[in-house]
Design a protein around this motif. Structure first.
Motif, PDB file in Angstrom:
ATOM      1  N   MET A   1       0.846  -1.188   0.000  1.00 18.92           N
ATOM      2  CA  MET A   1       0.000   0.000   0.000  1.00 18.92           C
ATOM      3  C   MET A   1       0.888   1.246   0.000  1.00 18.92           C
ATOM      4  N   ARG A   2       0.670   2.137  -0.959  1.00 18.09           N
ATOM      5  CA  ARG A   2       1.452   3.364  -1.052  1.00 18.09           C
ATOM      6  C   ARG A   2       0.558   4.569  -0.824  1.00 18.09           C
ATOM      7  N   ILE A   3       1.005   5.449   0.056  1.00 16.99           N
ATOM      8  CA  ILE A   3       0.257   6.677   0.313  1.00 16.99           C
ATOM      9  C   ILE A   3       1.226   7.847   0.352  1.00 16.99           C
ATOM     10  N   THR A   4       0.677   9.033   0.116  1.00 20.52           N
ATOM     11  CA  THR A   4       1.421  10.273   0.337  1.00 20.52           C
ATOM     12  C   THR A   4       1.043  10.796   1.710  1.00 20.52           C
ATOM     13  N   LEU A   5       2.043  11.121   2.508  1.00 24.05           N
ATOM     14  CA  LEU A   5       1.803  11.625   3.854  1.00 24.05           C
ATOM     15  C   LEU A   5       2.417  13.010   3.981  1.00 24.05           C
ATOM     16  N   ARG A   6       1.570  13.999   4.242  1.00 23.89           N
ATOM     17  CA  ARG A   6       2.019  15.379   4.369  1.00 23.89           C
ATOM     18  C   ARG A   6       2.060  15.770   5.844  1.00 23.89           C
ATOM     19  N   VAL A   7       3.218  16.221   6.285  1.00 23.09           N
ATOM     20  CA  VAL A   7       3.390  16.730   7.639  1.00 23.09           C
ATOM     21  C   VAL A   7       3.441  18.249   7.512  1.00 23.09           C
ATOM     22  N   ILE A   8       2.367  18.886   7.946  1.00 22.48           N
ATOM     23  CA  ILE A   8       2.153  20.298   7.641  1.00 22.48           C
ATOM     24  C   ILE A   8       2.307  21.146   8.896  1.00 22.48           C
ATOM     25  N   GLY A   9       3.291  22.044   8.899  1.00 25.43           N
ATOM     26  CA  GLY A   9       3.446  22.991   9.996  1.00 25.43           C
ATOM     27  C   GLY A   9       2.380  24.066   9.923  1.00 25.43           C
ATOM     28  N   ILE A  10       1.673  24.279  11.051  1.00 27.05           N
ATOM     29  CA  ILE A  10       0.550  25.224  11.031  1.00 27.05           C
ATOM     30  C   ILE A  10       0.776  26.414  11.961  1.00 27.05           C
ATOM     31  N   GLY A  11       2.017  26.595  12.429  1.00 25.80           N
ATOM     32  CA  GLY A  11       2.291  27.747  13.265  1.00 25.80           C
ATOM     33  C   GLY A  11       1.835  27.536  14.699  1.00 25.80           C
ATOM     34  N   PRO A  12       2.025  28.544  15.545  1.00 25.00           N
ATOM     35  CA  PRO A  12       1.751  28.392  16.978  1.00 25.00           C
ATOM     36  C   PRO A  12       0.291  28.552  17.377  1.00 25.00           C
ATOM     37  N   GLY A  13      -0.617  28.752  16.439  1.00 22.46           N
ATOM     38  CA  GLY A  13      -2.030  28.793  16.810  1.00 22.46           C
ATOM     39  C   GLY A  13      -2.867  29.845  16.125  1.00 22.46           C
ATOM     40  N   ASN A  14      -2.240  30.870  15.580  1.00 21.39           N
ATOM     41  CA  ASN A  14      -2.986  31.922  14.894  1.00 21.39           C
ATOM     42  C   ASN A  14      -3.295  31.471  13.468  1.00 21.39           C
ATOM     43  N   PRO A  15      -4.576  31.340  13.099  1.00 17.89           N
ATOM     44  CA  PRO A  15      -4.901  30.885  11.745  1.00 17.89           C
ATOM     45  C   PRO A  15      -4.320  31.767  10.648  1.00 17.89           C
ATOM     46  N   ARG A  16      -4.001  33.035  10.950  1.00 16.69           N
ATOM     47  CA  ARG A  16      -3.438  33.925   9.941  1.00 16.69           C
ATOM     48  C   ARG A  16      -1.943  33.707   9.737  1.00 16.69           C
ATOM     49  N   GLN A  17      -1.330  32.882  10.588  1.00 15.29           N
ATOM     50  CA  GLN A  17       0.091  32.592  10.431  1.00 15.29           C
ATOM     51  C   GLN A  17       0.327  31.309   9.628  1.00 15.29           C
ATOM     52  N   ILE A  18      -0.707  30.782   9.012  1.00 20.30           N
ATOM     53  CA  ILE A  18      -0.560  29.644   8.116  1.00 20.30           C
ATOM     54  C   ILE A  18       0.072  30.125   6.810  1.00 20.30           C
ATOM     55  N   THR A  19       1.046  29.387   6.310  1.00 16.95           N
ATOM     56  CA  THR A  19       1.688  29.789   5.056  1.00 16.95           C
ATOM     57  C   THR A  19       0.840  29.377   3.857  1.00 16.95           C
ATOM     58  N   LEU A  20       1.088  30.028   2.724  1.00 20.04           N
ATOM     59  CA  LEU A  20       0.395  29.647   1.499  1.00 20.04           C
ATOM     60  C   LEU A  20       0.739  28.216   1.098  1.00 20.04           C
ATOM     61  N   GLU A  21       1.979  27.807   1.362  1.00 20.81           N
ATOM     62  CA  GLU A  21       2.377  26.434   1.049  1.00 20.81           C
ATOM     63  C   GLU A  21       1.569  25.438   1.873  1.00 20.81           C
ATOM     64  N   ALA A  22       1.327  25.758   3.140  1.00 18.33           N
ATOM     65  CA  ALA A  22       0.535  24.870   3.990  1.00 18.33           C
ATOM     66  C   ALA A  22      -0.908  24.777   3.494  1.00 18.33           C
ATOM     67  N   ILE A  23      -1.468  25.908   3.089  1.00 20.08           N
ATOM     68  CA  ILE A  23      -2.836  25.895   2.563  1.00 20.08           C
ATOM     69  C   ILE A  23      -2.915  25.044   1.304  1.00 20.08           C
ATOM     70  N   ASP A  24      -1.946  25.202   0.416  1.00 18.45           N
ATOM     71  CA  ASP A  24      -1.928  24.389  -0.802  1.00 18.45           C
ATOM     72  C   ASP A  24      -1.821  22.900  -0.461  1.00 18.45           C
ATOM     73  N   ALA A  25      -1.042  22.577   0.580  1.00 13.40           N
ATOM     74  CA  ALA A  25      -0.834  21.177   0.946  1.00 13.40           C
ATOM     75  C   ALA A  25      -2.097  20.533   1.507  1.00 13.40           C
ATOM     76  N   MET A  26      -3.026  21.339   2.028  1.00 13.07           N
ATOM     77  CA  MET A  26      -4.262  20.777   2.573  1.00 13.07           C
ATOM     78  C   MET A  26      -5.225  20.328   1.477  1.00 13.07           C
ATOM     79  N   ALA A  27      -5.020  20.825   0.260  1.00 14.77           N
ATOM     80  CA  ALA A  27      -5.897  20.437  -0.847  1.00 14.77           C
ATOM     81  C   ALA A  27      -5.615  18.981  -1.238  1.00 14.77           C
ATOM     82  N   GLY A  28      -6.647  18.269  -1.549  1.00 19.01           N
ATOM     83  CA  GLY A  28      -6.490  16.905  -2.033  1.00 19.01           C
ATOM     84  C   GLY A  28      -6.165  15.883  -0.966  1.00 19.01           C
ATOM     85  N   VAL A  29      -6.297  16.255   0.302  1.00 15.30           N
ATOM     86  CA  VAL A  29      -6.022  15.310   1.389  1.00 15.30           C
ATOM     87  C   VAL A  29      -7.260  14.452   1.638  1.00 15.30           C
ATOM     88  N   ASP A  30      -7.070  13.141   1.664  1.00 13.19           N
ATOM     89  CA  ASP A  30      -8.187  12.228   1.923  1.00 13.19           C
ATOM     90  C   ASP A  30      -8.555  12.184   3.398  1.00 13.19           C
TER      91      ASP A  30
END
Length: 253
Positions: A1-30
Motif C-alpha cells: 500500500m502506497r500513500i502520500t503523507l504530508r506533515v504540515i506545519g501550522i504555526g503556533p495557533g494563529n490561523p493567519r500565520q498559516i503559510t500559502l504552502e501549507a494551505i496548498d498542501a491541505m488540498a487533495g487530502v483524503d
C-alpha cells in the motif's frame, strides 16, 4: 500500500500565520489525522478545527486518535518517550491503513514547525520502518513559536555577533558555558530559569503566542520571575493547558 503523507506545519495557533504552502498542501487530502488529547485540551483542538474549517477543502475528513497515555515523571525519560512514540506510531499506522485508500493522501497538522521539538517525523520514520506502508513523505515548514515570540515582543533573538541556543526546560541547567548568552527555551513546565538564571538576566516570556489568548511578560528574572509563575499557573487553570516559550538573555557585564 502506497500513500502520500504530508506533515504540515501550522504555526503556533494563529490561523493567519498559516503559510500559502501549507494551505496548498491541505488540498487533495483524503484524511487529516488528529490526536485527541482529552477534554482538558478542547480549546487546543478547537484551534486546529478552525484552521481546517478555514483552509481545508469542503467535506474534508478528520480522523481523531486518542493519544496513548504517558508517564510524565518516568525513571528513564528517554525510554518512556520512545515507548510513547512507538505507541503513537502503531495507532497512526492502523488509522492510515483503515482510512486512506491505496495511492491516497493523508496529513498531520503540526503546531509550529515539524522540525523543531516535535515528534511527528520520528513517528513517521517508525511507521515506515516497522510496517508495510510505502510512504511518500512531504514536509511543509511552519512559523515557529520561537519566531512568533520575538515578533510579539518586537525584539531580535540575539545581540550583534552573539549565538542563539535553543533548548528545553529539562536541559536548561546543562547548557554549556558560553552558550547561554541567548537561550530560547521550550517545554519548560517547571520554569527552570528560576533556578539557573541570574536575577539580572533578561527574560521575554509568552504563552499562547499569536492567538487571542496571548500573554506576554518581559523584564529581568529578578523583577518578573514570580509574576511569570503566577500568570502561567492562572492561565493553565483557566484554559486547561498551556503552550509557552521564552527567550533568556545574559546581562551585559
Amino acid at each position: 500500500m502506497r500513500i502520500t503523507l504530508r506533515v504540515i506545519g501550522i504555526g503556533p495557533g494563529n490561523p493567519r500565520q498559516i503559510t500559502l504552502e501549507a494551505i496548498d498542501a491541505m488540498a487533495g487530502v483524503d484524511a487529516f489525522l488528529v490526536l485527541d488529547k482529552g477534554a482538558d485540551k478542547q480549546s487546543l483542538a478547537a484551534a486546529r478545527r478552525e484552521i481546517l474549517d478555514r483552509y481545508a477543502p469542503d467535506g474534508h475528513r478528520v480522523i481523531e486518535i486518542v493519544d496513548p497515555p504517558r508517564d510524565r515523571h518516568p525513571a528513564d525519560y528517554d525510554a518512556e518517550v520512545r515507548r510513547w512514540h512507538a505507541a503513537r506510531a502503531t495507532l497512526f499506522a492502523e488509522a492510515l491503513t483503515a482510512t486512506v485508500p491505496d495511492g491516497g493522501v493523508a496529513a498531520f497538522l503540526v503546531w509550529g514547525d515539524p522540525a523543531l521539538y516535535d515528534s511527528t517525523l520520528r513517528i513517521v520514520e517508525d511507521i515506515t520502518t516497522h510496517t508495510d506502508l510505502d510512504i511518500a513523505l512531504e514536509v511543509i515548514p511552519g512559523v515557529t513559536s520561537a519566531s512568533a515570540l520575538t515578533a510579539a515582543h518586537q525584539i531580535l533573538a540575539n545581540r550583534i555577533g552573539e549565538s542563539i541556543h535553543i533548548t528545553t526546560g529539562r536541559r536548561l541547567a546543562d547548557t554549556p558555558a558560553g552558550a547561554d548568552t541567548n537561550q530560547i527555551v521550550m517545554l519548560d513546565g517547571d520554569l527552570a530559569f528560576r533556578h539557573t538564571a541570574d536575577p539580572a538576566d533578561h527574560i521575554w516570556w509568552g504563552a499562547y503566542v499569536g492567538t487571542d489568548d496571548e500573554i506576554l511578560v518581559a523584564g529581568t528574572v529578578g523583577e518578573v520571575g514570580d509574576t511569570i509563575a503566577e500568570v502561567r499557573a492562572a492561565a493553565r487553570q483557566r484554559l486547561g493547558w498551556i503552550m509557552d516559550i521564552y527567550l533568556l538573555r545574559k546581562a551585559v557585564d
